[in-house]
Motif scaffolding. Sequence first.
Motif, PDB file in Angstrom:
ATOM      1  N   ILE A  55     -54.974 109.913  46.248  1.00 48.05           N
ATOM      2  CA  ILE A  55     -53.582 110.288  46.515  1.00 48.05           C
ATOM      3  C   ILE A  55     -52.636 109.088  46.502  1.00 48.05           C
ATOM      4  N   PRO A  56     -52.947 107.954  47.157  1.00 43.56           N
ATOM      5  CA  PRO A  56     -52.021 106.814  47.084  1.00 43.56           C
ATOM      6  C   PRO A  56     -51.812 106.299  45.653  1.00 43.56           C
ATOM      7  N   LEU A  57     -52.867 106.304  44.851  1.00 43.04           N
ATOM      8  CA  LEU A  57     -52.732 105.860  43.451  1.00 43.04           C
ATOM      9  C   LEU A  57     -51.841 106.808  42.661  1.00 43.04           C
ATOM     10  N   ILE A  58     -52.016 108.094  42.882  1.00 36.56           N
ATOM     11  CA  ILE A  58     -51.228 109.090  42.162  1.00 36.56           C
ATOM     12  C   ILE A  58     -49.762 109.004  42.573  1.00 36.56           C
ATOM     13  N   LEU A  59     -49.499 108.827  43.873  1.00 35.06           N
ATOM     14  CA  LEU A  59     -48.118 108.678  44.330  1.00 35.06           C
ATOM     15  C   LEU A  59     -47.472 107.432  43.736  1.00 35.06           C
ATOM     16  N   GLY A  60     -48.235 106.352  43.625  1.00 34.81           N
ATOM     17  CA  GLY A  60     -47.715 105.139  42.992  1.00 34.81           C
ATOM     18  C   GLY A  60     -47.362 105.380  41.530  1.00 34.81           C
ATOM     19  N   GLU A  61     -48.216 106.131  40.826  1.00 32.81           N
ATOM     20  CA  GLU A  61     -47.956 106.451  39.420  1.00 32.81           C
ATOM     21  C   GLU A  61     -46.709 107.326  39.286  1.00 32.81           C
ATOM     22  N   ILE A  62     -46.558 108.294  40.184  1.00 34.42           N
ATOM     23  CA  ILE A  62     -45.369 109.164  40.149  1.00 34.42           C
ATOM     24  C   ILE A  62     -44.110 108.334  40.390  1.00 34.42           C
ATOM     25  N   LYS A  63     -44.171 107.413  41.355  1.00 39.89           N
ATOM     26  CA  LYS A  63     -43.017 106.545  41.625  1.00 39.89           C
ATOM     27  C   LYS A  63     -42.682 105.706  40.403  1.00 39.89           C
ATOM     28  N   ASN A  64     -43.698 105.139  39.736  1.00 48.16           N
ATOM     29  CA  ASN A  64     -43.458 104.339  38.526  1.00 48.16           C
ATOM     30  C   ASN A  64     -42.799 105.176  37.434  1.00 48.16           C
ATOM     31  N   ARG A  65     -43.286 106.396  37.262  1.00 49.15           N
ATOM     32  CA  ARG A  65     -42.706 107.274  36.245  1.00 49.15           C
ATOM     33  C   ARG A  65     -41.247 107.604  36.573  1.00 49.15           C
TER      34      ARG A  65
END
Length: 144
Positions: free
Chosen positions: A38-48
């Motif tokens: 979940i933290p990795l996915i949230l980081g990816e969403i923020k980057n996008r």
Amino acid sequence: MKPIGYGVGVRKASIIEVFIFVNVKEKQMMSEITFEQIPLILGEIKNRLDRIEGMLTGKEIQEHLEEGFMNITEAASFLNLAESTIYGKVCRSEIPVNKKGKRLYFEKEELQKWVLEGRRKTVEERIGEANSQYLGSRGRRSQY
């Protein structure tokens, strides 16, 4: 709905479309996501989202231009030519240029290649070429 891309020239999307697009992608991946991811996915969403925001505000285009492109003034200075000379060469398609709207952008590498293409051969190089052509033609027999 068309997928939203990441390159220059991509259509501008509303924030709602962005969230729908991310939501659909996330739902497709939900069955495979673990709690630790979940933290990795949230980081990816923020980057996008940051990238999309940059595209919408023109920030990404400006960063891309700063990497290797020059405006007319910088190109004139780089080539040691007057701006009017550069405009004339652009009009006659004598110089590599990218045009976006009314603005001209010059890539530094392309200008360097363009300058090197205009290199004139020395007398010794021309004599060497002439000798090699002459010697190469002497060994051939006529086909007639």
